[in-house]
Design an enzyme around this catalytic site. Structure first.
Site, PDB file in Angstrom:
ATOM      1  N   GLU A 117       2.808  28.084   4.852  1.00 13.76           N
ATOM      2  CA  GLU A 117       2.936  28.069   6.313  1.00 13.76           C
ATOM      3  C   GLU A 117       2.225  29.267   6.951  1.00 13.76           C
ATOM      4  O   GLU A 117       1.598  29.145   8.002  1.00 13.76           O
ATOM      5  CB  GLU A 117       4.413  28.064   6.736  1.00 13.76           C
ATOM      6  CG  GLU A 117       5.200  26.844   6.257  1.00 13.76           C
ATOM      7  CD  GLU A 117       4.820  25.543   6.954  1.00 13.76           C
ATOM      8  OE1 GLU A 117       3.995  25.578   7.893  1.00 13.76           O
ATOM      9  OE2 GLU A 117       5.336  24.485   6.558  1.00 13.76           O
ATOM     10  N   ASP A 258       0.220  15.953   0.506  1.00 10.94           N
ATOM     11  CA  ASP A 258      -0.709  15.579   1.574  1.00 10.94           C
ATOM     12  C   ASP A 258      -1.936  16.466   1.761  1.00 10.94           C
ATOM     13  O   ASP A 258      -3.070  16.037   1.566  1.00 10.94           O
ATOM     14  CB  ASP A 258       0.050  15.428   2.908  1.00 10.94           C
ATOM     15  CG  ASP A 258       0.990  16.606   3.198  1.00 10.94           C
ATOM     16  OD1 ASP A 258       0.943  17.611   2.466  1.00 10.94           O
ATOM     17  OD2 ASP A 258       1.763  16.523   4.164  1.00 10.94           O
ATOM     18  N   GLU A 351      10.938  10.184   9.834  1.00 13.64           N
ATOM     19  CA  GLU A 351      10.442  10.957   8.692  1.00 13.64           C
ATOM     20  C   GLU A 351      10.231  10.052   7.478  1.00 13.64           C
ATOM     21  O   GLU A 351       9.240  10.184   6.772  1.00 13.64           O
ATOM     22  CB  GLU A 351      11.413  12.090   8.344  1.00 13.64           C
ATOM     23  CG  GLU A 351      11.487  13.174   9.410  1.00 13.64           C
ATOM     24  CD  GLU A 351      10.265  14.086   9.402  1.00 13.64           C
ATOM     25  OE1 GLU A 351      10.403  15.259   9.035  1.00 13.64           O
ATOM     26  OE2 GLU A 351       9.162  13.635   9.766  1.00 13.64           O
ATOM     27  N   GLU A 372       0.698  13.759  13.057  1.00 13.40           N
ATOM     28  CA  GLU A 372      -0.216  13.097  12.109  1.00 13.40           C
ATOM     29  C   GLU A 372      -0.801  11.769  12.588  1.00 13.40           C
ATOM     30  O   GLU A 372      -1.993  11.503  12.418  1.00 13.40           O
ATOM     31  CB  GLU A 372       0.469  12.916  10.744  1.00 13.40           C
ATOM     32  CG  GLU A 372       0.551  14.192   9.925  1.00 13.40           C
ATOM     33  CD  GLU A 372       1.609  15.175  10.407  1.00 13.40           C
ATOM     34  OE1 GLU A 372       1.541  16.361  10.038  1.00 13.40           O
ATOM     35  OE2 GLU A 372       2.518  14.766  11.170  1.00 13.40           O
TER      36      GLU A 372
END
Length: 575
Positions: A117, A258, A351, A372
């Site tokens: 992050e 991902d 989710e 996304e």
């Protein structure tokens, strides 16, 4: 030439498909300009409340109108939202925030931070803002873009992450203490994305600062994952970075994996690197063979290929955008339309969504305003101008305004079924969701530049072209200008090498007039002049040319030493 066509073919097609602005949308009566203004208003509603109620904390808590630290303690939302300000055209606030960050952000703090992050949000946000600062009217220092306060901050933050990479496998720990490095007793289990999502930021840092360590650790981590893929070509979800044993063996394209796939593609484009692209294309085959069913992607066991979870996760919605980047637009659209049906069912993407049952999964009914699906719509709209993509943008704006808007900002949707909210506004809402929505509705934004417009900057290493378009978004939607990586090509050691050679040369040939004001120039094509031509002392060099990976789209290049020709004399590498 042929290699270039093959590799950039998909991107060139996207450019070739640029239709006149505004086609498509008008056909179905969708007023793009009015949605653009609604997105702008959405940004400021959230941003102003963050400044008013939450700054200097990381994130706004929109239900209680206060702030909290989440991923560290560095005013994260401000760093994450900085380049969005410029994309919306707000140069004065961009300049103000740059000053605030320079004065107020300190990474020498006793905080346990997520390596992943911190990289994508902080390092990525600072690099992007650094590269855009001249465009935003900031007074940049003489060495820019190879130096500058935001670049120094990005480098400082990235250095704090380096201890995590000191493992036997080169795969990093997931958490690092910004003051003390890796904590004793830290868990050695990291998710795949937490290992493979560094090359965009770290290679950019290495190219700008001349310090290869960042790109080196990022590549080593990528290669370690590649080496540990299963016999059928899949990677799992979590791995032990000490032993390289897979702890979670679910293979898919969603959470935990991902952005590893995303960074193979984006790293390949940014660095013109055949090896990264071929890795991705290998994975792509295995993903199609084992996880794809009817344009949905499921989770399978990485060794056997048997289905482990027939669920769609909202994070997977980046995949159609990634497919469009490699030119696979038909498949991308089909998968996108599947995901869009889920959005229409709920007014957001839960989710987790159980594909056979066609409903949300228990405890995973929330939608934290993720970007996304909108991100994929933006890429696909650039490629196809299909008005359906603008309709998703419209639905997203209506949905977010209707369900999640509160007096103090926008709140995470805890449950799409009854629209309960959570007291959180993730920094990616302003960094990504709002940015991709705005770019979907703003066909003439500078980010969509097709190369017809650019800036020329004189650096200590020669002239360099910037802001010509082709931006690569990191996985937090921070755009990196790929041309900037060619502005500071000279590695420090090579600079000393040049200076030594020049000194030797001067002492021998005092008689000749000779200047090396502009150190080796790096505008590649132009300096491939005849070495016999005395004026061509500026022999360009391919940085890092030991690696064949760089040669893909440029003239084949000899190693640096042998190419440095001064007045016809070639200094060869005699090692």
């Amino acid at each position: 030439g042929a290699g270039m066509q093959r590799f950039l073919g998909p991107l060139l097609c996207l450019w070739a498909l640029r239709l006149p602005a505004g086609t498509g949308g008008a056909a179905r009566g969708l007023d793009v300009a009015s949605y653009r203004e609604r997105v702008r208003a959405m940004f400021y509603h959230a941003y102003e409340h963050y400044l008013e109620s939450a700054f200097p904390y990381d994130e706004l808590r929109p239900l209680t109108c206060d702030g909290q630290d989440t991923w560290g303690s560095f005013s994260l939302t401000l760093i994450d939202a900085l380049d969005t300000l410029l994309i919306l055209g707000n140069v004065s606030e961009f300049q103000r925030v740059v000053n605030v960050l320079q004065e107020g952000v300190d990474f020498d703090i006793d905080v346990n931070a997520s390596v992943f992050e911190t990289n994508i949000r902080v390092v990525g946000g600072l690099l992007s803002a650094h590269l855009l600062s001249r465009k935003a009217g900031v007074e940049v220092e003489a060495g820019w873009p190879c130096s500058g306060p935001l670049l120094r901050m990005a480098e400082e933050a990235a250095r704090k992450l380096l201890p995590a990479f000191q493992t036997p496998t080169g795969m990093p720990y997931g958490t690092v203490n910004l003051l003390h490095g890796v904590n004793p007793g830290e868990t050695p289990v990291t998710c795949t994305a937490g290992i493979g999502t560094f090359i965009v930021e770290f290679a950019t840092l290495s190219h700008l600062t001349g310090d290869p360590v960042f790109e080196d650790v990022a590549r080593r981590a990528l290669k370690a994952l590649w080496k540990n893929r299963s016999d059928i070509g899949l990677v799992g979800n979590h791995i032990d970075v000490i032993t390289a044993k897979w702890v979670a063996q679910d293979a898919g394209i969603g959470a935990g994996v991902d952005s590893y796939f995303e960074y193979l593609v984006k790293g390949a484009i940014l660095l013109q690197d055949k090896e990264l692209m071929s890795m991705f294309l290998e994975y792509n085959k295995a993903i199609k063979n084992y996880t794809k069913f009817d344009d949905w992607y499921l989770w399978v066991q990485m060794y056997k290929g048997t289905v482990s979870m027939p669920v769609f996760q909202s994070l997977e919605a980046y995949w159609p955008g990634l497919q469009s980047l490699i030119g696979d637009v038909d498949n991308a659209m089909r998968t996108f339309l599947n995901y869009y049906t889920v959005w229409k069912q709920f007014g957001g993407l839960p989710e987790f969504y159980n594909i056979p049952q066609g409903y949300t999964v228990d405890k995973r009914e929330g939608y934290p305003l993720r970007p996304e699906l909108i991100e994929s719509a933006m890429y696909l709209y650039r490629a196809t101008r299909d008005p359906t993509l603008l309709e998703l943008g419209r639905d997203a704006v209506e949905s977010i305004e209707k369900i999640s808007k509160v007096d103090c900002g926008f709140a995470t949707i805890k449950d799409l079924r009854d629209h309960r909210l959570d007291n959180r506004m993730e920094s990616f809402f302003l960094a990504e969701t709002v940015k991709y929505l705005y770019l979907l509705f703003d066909p003439d934004n500078f980010i969509h530049n097709d190369g017809s417009d650019f800036d020329v900057v004189v650096t200590p290493y020669g002239e360099c072209v910037l802001n010509a378009g082709g931006y690569i978004f990191n996985t937090e939607a921070h755009p990196i200008d790929p041309a900037a990586l060619h502005c500071c090509r000279k590695r420090k050691e090579e600079q000393w090498e040049v200076e030594d050679l020049m000194r030797e040369f001067y002492s021998r040939k005092k008689t000749k007039k000779f200047t090396l004001k502009r150190a080796p120039d790096h505008s590649e094509g132009e300096n491939a002049k005849d070495p016999k031509d005395a004026s061509s002392e500026k022999a360009g060099e391919k940085r890092n040319s030991k690696k064949s990976s760089h040669s893909l789209l440029s003239c084949p290049s000899q190693s640096f030493n042998s190419k440095l020709a001064v007045l016809g004399q070639v200094f060869l590498d005699n090692t």
